[in-house]
Design a protein around this motif. Sequence first.
Motif, short mmCIF file in Angstrom:
data_model
loop_
_atom_site.label_atom_id
_atom_site.label_comp_id
_atom_site.label_asym_id
_atom_site.label_seq_id
_atom_site.Cartn_x
_atom_site.Cartn_y
_atom_site.Cartn_z
N GLY A 137 27.66 75.57 40.96
CA GLY A 137 27.69 76.94 40.46
C GLY A 137 28.08 77.08 39.01
N VAL A 138 28.17 76.00 38.26
CA VAL A 138 28.52 76.07 36.85
C VAL A 138 27.28 76.46 36.05
CG1 VAL A 138 29.40 74.79 34.85
CG2 VAL A 138 30.32 74.34 37.12
N VAL A 139 27.44 77.41 35.15
CA VAL A 139 26.33 77.87 34.32
C VAL A 139 26.70 77.66 32.86
CG1 VAL A 139 25.58 79.58 36.01
CG2 VAL A 139 27.23 80.23 34.26
N ALA A 140 25.67 77.59 32.02
CA ALA A 140 25.91 77.43 30.59
C ALA A 140 26.61 78.67 30.04
CB ALA A 140 24.58 77.21 29.86
N GLY A 141 27.58 78.44 29.18
CA GLY A 141 28.37 79.52 28.61
C GLY A 141 29.68 79.77 29.33
N SER A 142 29.97 79.03 30.40
CA SER A 142 31.20 79.25 31.15
C SER A 142 32.41 78.82 30.34
CB SER A 142 31.16 78.46 32.47
OG SER A 142 30.10 78.89 33.28
N PRO A 143 33.46 79.64 30.24
CA PRO A 143 34.69 79.23 29.56
C PRO A 143 35.40 78.14 30.35
CG PRO A 143 34.56 81.62 29.80
CD PRO A 143 33.49 81.05 30.67
N VAL A 144 36.04 77.24 29.63
CA VAL A 144 36.78 76.13 30.23
C VAL A 144 38.21 76.17 29.71
CG1 VAL A 144 36.91 73.64 30.51
CG2 VAL A 144 34.68 74.76 30.40
N LEU A 145 39.19 76.12 30.62
CA LEU A 145 40.60 76.21 30.27
C LEU A 145 41.34 75.02 30.84
CD1 LEU A 145 39.46 79.28 30.78
CD2 LEU A 145 41.85 79.90 30.68
N ASP A 146 42.49 74.70 30.23
CA ASP A 146 43.44 73.80 30.85
C ASP A 146 44.71 74.57 31.18
OD1 ASP A 146 44.65 74.15 28.43
OD2 ASP A 146 44.83 72.02 27.94
N GLY A 147 45.81 73.88 31.40
CA GLY A 147 47.03 74.58 31.79
C GLY A 147 47.66 75.42 30.70
N GLN A 148 47.25 75.21 29.44
CA GLN A 148 47.88 75.93 28.32
C GLN A 148 47.00 77.04 27.76
OE1 GLN A 148 48.20 72.48 28.58
NE2 GLN A 148 50.30 72.77 29.25
N GLY A 149 45.71 76.83 27.66
CA GLY A 149 44.86 77.85 27.05
C GLY A 149 43.40 77.44 27.09
N VAL A 150 42.59 78.11 26.24
CA VAL A 150 41.15 77.88 26.21
C VAL A 150 40.88 76.51 25.61
CG1 VAL A 150 38.96 78.70 25.32
CG2 VAL A 150 40.71 80.34 26.01
N LEU A 151 40.05 75.73 26.31
CA LEU A 151 39.70 74.39 25.87
C LEU A 151 38.33 74.34 25.20
CD1 LEU A 151 40.82 71.44 25.99
CD2 LEU A 151 39.44 71.16 28.04
N GLY A 152 37.39 75.10 25.72
CA GLY A 152 36.05 75.08 25.16
C GLY A 152 35.10 75.89 26.02
N GLN A 153 33.83 75.52 25.97
CA GLN A 153 32.78 76.28 26.63
C GLN A 153 31.70 75.32 27.11
OE1 GLN A 153 30.91 79.03 24.00
NE2 GLN A 153 29.72 80.04 25.58
N VAL A 154 31.18 75.57 28.31
CA VAL A 154 30.08 74.77 28.83
C VAL A 154 28.83 75.07 28.03
CG1 VAL A 154 28.63 74.29 30.83
CG2 VAL A 154 31.08 74.67 31.14
N THR A 155 28.25 74.04 27.43
CA THR A 155 27.05 74.23 26.61
C THR A 155 25.81 73.61 27.22
OG1 THR A 155 27.73 72.28 25.35
CG2 THR A 155 28.32 74.43 24.44
N ARG A 156 25.98 72.75 28.20
CA ARG A 156 24.82 72.13 28.84
C ARG A 156 25.18 71.75 30.26
NH1 ARG A 156 21.89 67.57 25.46
NH2 ARG A 156 21.72 69.41 24.09
N THR A 157 24.30 72.03 31.20
CA THR A 157 24.57 71.75 32.60
C THR A 157 23.53 70.79 33.16
OG1 THR A 157 23.31 73.72 33.25
CG2 THR A 157 25.69 73.97 33.00
N TYR A 158 23.99 69.97 34.09
CA TYR A 158 23.14 69.04 34.82
C TYR A 158 23.41 69.25 36.31
CZ TYR A 158 22.84 66.86 30.21
OH TYR A 158 22.65 66.63 28.88
N PRO A 159 22.64 68.63 37.17
CA PRO A 159 22.86 68.86 38.60
C PRO A 159 24.28 68.54 39.08
CG PRO A 159 20.73 67.83 38.26
CD PRO A 159 21.41 67.85 36.93
N MET A 160 24.88 67.43 38.60
CA MET A 160 26.18 67.02 39.11
C MET A 160 27.30 67.08 38.07
SD MET A 160 25.41 66.50 42.20
CE MET A 160 26.98 65.88 42.73
N VAL A 161 26.96 67.14 36.80
CA VAL A 161 27.98 67.17 35.74
C VAL A 161 27.59 68.24 34.73
CG1 VAL A 161 28.60 64.75 36.02
CG2 VAL A 161 26.81 65.39 34.39
N SER A 162 28.55 68.55 33.84
CA SER A 162 28.31 69.52 32.78
C SER A 162 28.94 69.02 31.49
CB SER A 162 28.89 70.90 33.14
OG SER A 162 28.27 71.41 34.30
N GLU A 163 28.40 69.50 30.39
CA GLU A 163 28.89 69.14 29.06
C GLU A 163 29.68 70.31 28.49
OE1 GLU A 163 26.52 66.90 25.75
OE2 GLU A 163 26.33 69.05 25.38
N VAL A 164 30.91 70.03 28.07
CA VAL A 164 31.81 71.05 27.54
C VAL A 164 32.02 70.78 26.05
CG1 VAL A 164 34.09 72.10 27.66
CG2 VAL A 164 32.97 71.30 29.75
#
Length: 305
Positions: free
Chosen positions: A153-180
């Motif tokens: 269910g991950v889509v391109a443009g999804s925000p990515v966070l860790d325990g402290q704050g914003v880490l980045g953004q999903v820019t490319r998706t594949y069937p099993m992995v995604s690029e942040v």
Amino acid sequence: MPLGTLDRTPPPFFKQGPSALTKLVFFSALALFLMVADARFTLMRPLRAGLATALYPVQWMVIEPLRLLQGGSAYVEGLSSLQAKADTAQRQLAAQSLRAGQVEQLTLENTRLRQLLELRAHITTPAQTAEVLYDAADPYTRKLIIDKGVTHGVVAGSPVLDGQGVLGQVTRTYPMVSEVTLLIDRDQAIPVLNTRTGARSVAYGDPTSYGGQLELRFMAGNSDVQVGDVLTTSGVDGVYPVGLLVAKIAKIERRADSAFARIYCTPVAQISGARHVMVLQPVASQVADVPPPAPVVAPKKGAKK
């Protein structure tokens, strides 16, 4: 006395014994013999043990004052450090208590205002956890690969966070992995809000700085910014939810030859050490579609006004 009868041997006072070469050969052979004997039969071990036992009191008398001096200085330094940490903890506790009271008050006021205006929350933020597999191989970008993809269910443009704050953004998706793509990548930009002043701006990635930072561009030289200001997401881009921690202002350069100030920010998230992250759905995909306007019914002819 005839010359042939003279005794040419040196007197006993000047006798040198064996020659220097003989002594060198003898003692070299003796040293070699002792080394071989010690290596094979450990003949010198009792002698070394006895010497070590005899010299231990001398070593103790020399080393113990140094140990006592080092221990005393370490104790004093540790006591001072603990006292400073205790004072800092007390101040932080007092500040957190004050902040907790303010947060509770603001939450109560927000709830009452929403009830008064009959507002409701239109946006919910679904999220899922993911694990960082490895860094991207491209040395000119700052990207990560996570173990969730299109099938999760991950889509391109999804925000990515860790325990402290914003880490980045999903820019490319594949069937099993995604690029942040991380915030400090040169192609990344994120709208931010200064929590102290409420001013909005845009933070751009600056990977060339030490360790990777963000830069607030196109900020006037006389703008109200201070070192230590906290930046959060403003939510105007339709990607990041409002109020996520992004960075803190670390350095401000105001130059007379430019109308803009150079403002560098340090990301709050662990850019280089993130192991587990949280992937959110983009805000734009959560906003309900605006219902179409109701058709206007034209009045019938001949109807009474």
